[in-house]
Scaffold this motif. Structure first.
Motif, PDB file in Angstrom:
ATOM      1  N   CYS A 142       4.542  23.524   7.370  1.00 54.38           N
ATOM      2  CA  CYS A 142       3.031  22.655   8.063  1.00 54.38           C
ATOM      3  C   CYS A 142       3.621  22.480   9.438  1.00 54.38           C
ATOM      4  O   CYS A 142       4.978  22.769   9.747  1.00 54.38           O
ATOM      5  CB  CYS A 142       2.377  21.877   8.180  1.00 54.38           C
ATOM      6  N   THR A 143       2.737  22.590  11.084  1.00 54.53           N
ATOM      7  CA  THR A 143       3.690  21.534  11.668  1.00 54.53           C
ATOM      8  C   THR A 143       2.362  20.983  11.687  1.00 54.53           C
ATOM      9  O   THR A 143       1.308  20.355  11.490  1.00 54.53           O
ATOM     10  CB  THR A 143       3.036  22.482  13.722  1.00 54.53           C
ATOM     11  N   ILE A 154       5.922  18.988  15.557  1.00 51.93           N
ATOM     12  CA  ILE A 154       7.107  18.398  14.591  1.00 51.93           C
ATOM     13  C   ILE A 154       6.623  19.756  13.453  1.00 51.93           C
ATOM     14  O   ILE A 154       5.512  19.830  13.057  1.00 51.93           O
ATOM     15  CB  ILE A 154       6.942  17.478  14.270  1.00 51.93           C
ATOM     16  N   GLU A 155       7.781  20.813  13.581  1.00 50.81           N
ATOM     17  CA  GLU A 155       7.278  21.259  12.199  1.00 50.81           C
ATOM     18  C   GLU A 155       8.220  21.264  11.551  1.00 50.81           C
ATOM     19  O   GLU A 155       9.575  20.933  11.110  1.00 50.81           O
ATOM     20  CB  GLU A 155       8.442  22.987  12.806  1.00 50.81           C
ATOM     21  N   PRO A 207       7.945   5.163  17.330  1.00 47.21           N
ATOM     22  CA  PRO A 207       7.928   6.616  17.419  1.00 47.21           C
ATOM     23  C   PRO A 207       7.571   7.878  16.138  1.00 47.21           C
ATOM     24  O   PRO A 207       8.593   7.569  15.259  1.00 47.21           O
ATOM     25  CB  PRO A 207       9.004   6.613  18.727  1.00 47.21           C
ATOM     26  N   ALA A 208       7.362   8.370  16.631  1.00 49.28           N
ATOM     27  CA  ALA A 208       6.944   9.343  15.733  1.00 49.28           C
ATOM     28  C   ALA A 208       8.127  10.210  15.677  1.00 49.28           C
ATOM     29  O   ALA A 208       9.504  10.427  16.592  1.00 49.28           O
ATOM     30  CB  ALA A 208       5.874  10.727  16.515  1.00 49.28           C
ATOM     31  N   ARG A 209       8.884  10.804  14.818  1.00 49.00           N
ATOM     32  CA  ARG A 209      10.065  10.885  14.200  1.00 49.00           C
ATOM     33  C   ARG A 209      10.261  12.527  13.137  1.00 49.00           C
ATOM     34  O   ARG A 209       9.440  12.345  12.454  1.00 49.00           O
ATOM     35  CB  ARG A 209      11.168  10.237  13.493  1.00 49.00           C
ATOM     36  N   TYR A 210      10.354  13.266  13.206  1.00 46.03           N
ATOM     37  CA  TYR A 210      11.159  14.111  12.527  1.00 46.03           C
ATOM     38  C   TYR A 210      12.373  13.803  11.104  1.00 46.03           C
ATOM     39  O   TYR A 210      13.381  13.706  11.749  1.00 46.03           O
ATOM     40  CB  TYR A 210      12.103  15.545  12.919  1.00 46.03           C
ATOM     41  N   GLY A 211      12.001  14.098  10.139  1.00 42.53           N
ATOM     42  CA  GLY A 211      12.954  13.208   8.983  1.00 42.53           C
ATOM     43  C   GLY A 211      14.389  15.266   8.503  1.00 42.53           C
ATOM     44  O   GLY A 211      12.585  15.606   7.556  1.00 42.53           O
ATOM     45  N   SER A 212      15.532  15.116   8.734  1.00 45.11           N
ATOM     46  CA  SER A 212      15.469  16.332   8.095  1.00 45.11           C
ATOM     47  C   SER A 212      15.982  16.636   6.540  1.00 45.11           C
ATOM     48  O   SER A 212      16.414  15.000   5.819  1.00 45.11           O
ATOM     49  CB  SER A 212      16.929  16.185   9.260  1.00 45.11           C
ATOM     50  N   ALA A 213      15.772  17.234   5.503  1.00 46.44           N
ATOM     51  CA  ALA A 213      15.818  17.767   4.625  1.00 46.44           C
ATOM     52  C   ALA A 213      17.225  17.273   3.870  1.00 46.44           C
ATOM     53  O   ALA A 213      17.316  16.448   3.171  1.00 46.44           O
ATOM     54  CB  ALA A 213      15.559  19.194   3.680  1.00 46.44           C
TER      55      ALA A 213
END
Length: 270
Positions: free
Chosen positions: A59-60, A68-69, A114-120
């Motif tokens: 999802c995005t 965030i993708e 803040p909004a953030r991306y969590g990497s697998a």
């Protein structure tokens, strides 16, 4: 209601919606949204911080700061997923081209991070226990792995026939340096090899007079609430791995996961 069977907590677009009012507590929340191919879902975060975690599909996640993708995954049993953290007081849209099922793990909070991306690949994976108590813990938003204000969330994979959440433990008192008070949600999925549905069991028993006491047979889509008490074991049917998502938050000034093990059980299995 401590045991929440699939379908009993549907709320609008959510296949599962557990908010503080329904749970009878203050902080921890969980929603599961299912999107058809090309589907979209918008929501306001309100006074809570949230993590968008793909259970199946990609999802995005659109925030005021951008998109965030998330690559997601085929299923919770296929591996660790990436995820998105979104702050309180925000408008969020989730969109999925191929469709999927997405968990929204939340906690009422004070700070707006803040909004953030969590990497697998950056998710710490812990192999806990041994023998019949061996399991895999994915610490994607544990207290020491990812910064949130109050939210703590992890995933656990228990192999078929094994026990996890063992020895029984609790976190229903504030005892500095020993135990942190945390409200907890268990959300379950059970592996279905060959399309054969499986089940598991979850035990919660009182740590004080009048406390929570439940032994639930759990299947995919079920949840168990742990407002207090000793919880464990979580038992997986032989031949069917058990997945559960733990969502926790509490009133403590420090965001920490401190638990107390039941004194009558052997700690060597934890």
């Amino acid at each position: 209601m401590t045991y929440v069977p699939k379908g009993s907590a549907v709320d609008g677009p959510y296949a599962l919606s557990i908010d503080p009012k329904r749970a009878g507590w203050t902080y921890s929340q969980l929603r599961v949204v299912e999107l058809e191919p090309g589907g979209r879902h918008s929501f306001t975060t309100g006074e809570s911080e949230w993590i968008v975690l793909p259970l199946t599909g990609a999802c995005t996640v659109q925030t005021a700061d951008g998109i965030i993708e998330l690559l997601g995954r085929d299923s919770v049993f296929s591996g660790v997923s990436d995820f998105a953290y979104v702050p309180r007081d925000a408008r969020i849209q989730i969109a999925s081209g191929a469709g999927g099922r997405f968990a929204l793990a939340g906690a009422k909070c004070e700070r707006r991070l803040p909004a953030r991306y969590g990497s697998a690949p950056e998710v710490p994976v812990e192999h806990r226990g041994s023998g019949g108590c061996a399991r895999e813990v994915r610490n994607f938003a544990s207290a020491d792995a990812f910064d949130c204000d109050r939210l703590i969330a992890v995933e656990v994979i228990t192999p078929g026939g094994n026990w996890s959440s063992y020895p029984p433990h609790k976190h229903d008192e504030h005892r500095p340096g020993v135990e942190a008070e945390l409200e907890e949600i268990y959300y379950f999925e059970i592996e279905a090899p060959g399309g054969h549905e499986g089940f598991g069991y979850q035990r919660v028993f009182p740590s004080r007079e009048g406390g929570t006491d439940v032994l639930a047979e759990v299947r995919t889509g079920d949840a168990v609430l742990v407002p207090d008490g000793w919880h464990g074991p979580s038992i997986a049917q032989p031949g069917h791995a058990m997945y559960y998502l733990n969502v926790m938050a509490g009133p403590g000034q420090e965001r920490e996961w401190r638990i107390c093990f039941h004194p009558d059980h052997t700690e060597g299995y934890r």
